[in-house]
Design a protein around this motif. Structure first.
Motif, short mmCIF file in Angstrom:
data_model
loop_
_atom_site.label_atom_id
_atom_site.label_comp_id
_atom_site.label_asym_id
_atom_site.label_seq_id
_atom_site.Cartn_x
_atom_site.Cartn_y
_atom_site.Cartn_z
N SER A 94 0.83 -1.20 0.00
CA SER A 94 0.00 0.00 0.00
C SER A 94 0.87 1.26 0.00
CB SER A 94 -0.90 0.00 1.24
OG SER A 94 -1.51 1.24 1.41
N ALA A 95 0.54 2.21 -0.85
CA ALA A 95 1.27 3.48 -0.91
C ALA A 95 1.05 4.29 0.36
CB ALA A 95 0.83 4.28 -2.13
N PHE A 96 -0.14 4.18 0.94
CA PHE A 96 -0.45 4.91 2.17
C PHE A 96 0.39 4.41 3.34
CE2 PHE A 96 -3.12 5.51 6.01
CZ PHE A 96 -3.07 6.90 6.05
N VAL A 97 0.51 3.09 3.48
CA VAL A 97 1.33 2.52 4.55
C VAL A 97 2.80 2.88 4.35
CG1 VAL A 97 2.09 0.35 5.62
CG2 VAL A 97 -0.31 0.69 5.04
N ASP A 98 3.26 2.90 3.11
CA ASP A 98 4.63 3.31 2.82
C ASP A 98 4.85 4.77 3.21
OD1 ASP A 98 7.26 2.93 1.69
OD2 ASP A 98 6.57 4.17 0.01
N PHE A 99 3.88 5.63 2.90
CA PHE A 99 3.96 7.04 3.28
C PHE A 99 4.02 7.19 4.81
CE2 PHE A 99 1.49 10.75 4.71
CZ PHE A 99 2.32 11.76 4.26
N LEU A 100 3.16 6.47 5.52
CA LEU A 100 3.17 6.53 6.98
C LEU A 100 4.49 6.04 7.55
CD1 LEU A 100 -0.41 5.33 7.98
CD2 LEU A 100 0.52 7.64 8.06
N GLY A 101 5.06 5.00 6.96
CA GLY A 101 6.34 4.47 7.42
C GLY A 101 7.47 5.47 7.26
N ARG A 102 7.38 6.31 6.24
CA ARG A 102 8.43 7.31 6.03
C ARG A 102 8.23 8.56 6.87
NH1 ARG A 102 7.61 9.16 1.21
NH2 ARG A 102 6.06 7.69 0.53
N THR A 103 6.98 8.94 7.14
CA THR A 103 6.73 10.22 7.79
C THR A 103 6.41 10.12 9.28
OG1 THR A 103 4.41 10.14 7.14
CG2 THR A 103 5.93 11.31 5.67
N MET A 104 5.93 8.99 9.76
CA MET A 104 5.53 8.88 11.16
C MET A 104 6.67 9.10 12.15
SD MET A 104 2.34 8.67 11.74
CE MET A 104 2.20 7.97 13.35
N PRO A 105 7.87 8.56 11.93
CA PRO A 105 8.92 8.80 12.93
C PRO A 105 9.19 10.29 13.15
CG PRO A 105 9.55 7.00 11.52
CD PRO A 105 8.31 7.59 10.92
N ALA A 106 9.27 11.06 12.10
CA ALA A 106 9.51 12.49 12.25
C ALA A 106 8.30 13.18 12.89
CB ALA A 106 9.81 13.12 10.90
N GLY A 107 7.12 12.78 12.51
CA GLY A 107 5.91 13.37 13.08
C GLY A 107 5.78 13.08 14.57
N VAL A 108 6.10 11.86 14.96
CA VAL A 108 6.04 11.51 16.38
C VAL A 108 7.08 12.32 17.16
CG1 VAL A 108 6.50 9.64 18.03
CG2 VAL A 108 5.08 9.22 16.02
N MET A 109 8.27 12.49 16.62
CA MET A 109 9.30 13.26 17.30
C MET A 109 8.88 14.73 17.45
SD MET A 109 11.45 11.16 18.32
CE MET A 109 12.63 12.27 18.98
#
Length: 109
Positions: free
Chosen positions: A39-54
């Protein structure tokens, strides 16, 4: 035996239901992940979530920084960011930033 005590069949049925629910709940993330692997959405979340959580954690940490604690918090934050940019190791960055904050808050308190 008193009437209020459930029979063996009832106990085994309840244990079986608990077993099935537990196994299903433990298997559910793996089933969902296999369905969303490409899924493109899961790939996007995998790339952006660490920075967003920080970013959320930094904002939460600095929200109550008063006039007396802003310097230690800034030193700890700068140390964490600097160490992460230099070494790209989250655990090391966290330890160094925490250590710097503790030392700075001890010195400036």
């Amino acid at each position: 035996m008193p009437e209020s005590v459930p029979g063996a069949g009832y106990v085994f049925a309840a244990l079986f239901v608990m077993f099935v629910v537990t196994v299903a709940l433990r298997a559910a993330p793996f089933v969902a992940l296999s369905a969303l692997r490409n899924s493109a959405f899961v790939d996007f979340l995998g790339r952006t979530m660490p920075a967003g959580v920080m970013v959320i954690l930094v904002m939460y940490t600095l929200r109550d920084v008063g006039s007396t604690t802003w310097l230690p918090a800034t030193i700890g934050l700068a140390g964490t960011v600097g160490m992460h940019v230099w070494r790209r190791n989250a655990a090391l960055s966290t330890v160094v930033g925490t250590g710097l904050y503790l030392v700075a808050s001890t010195v400036w308190s």
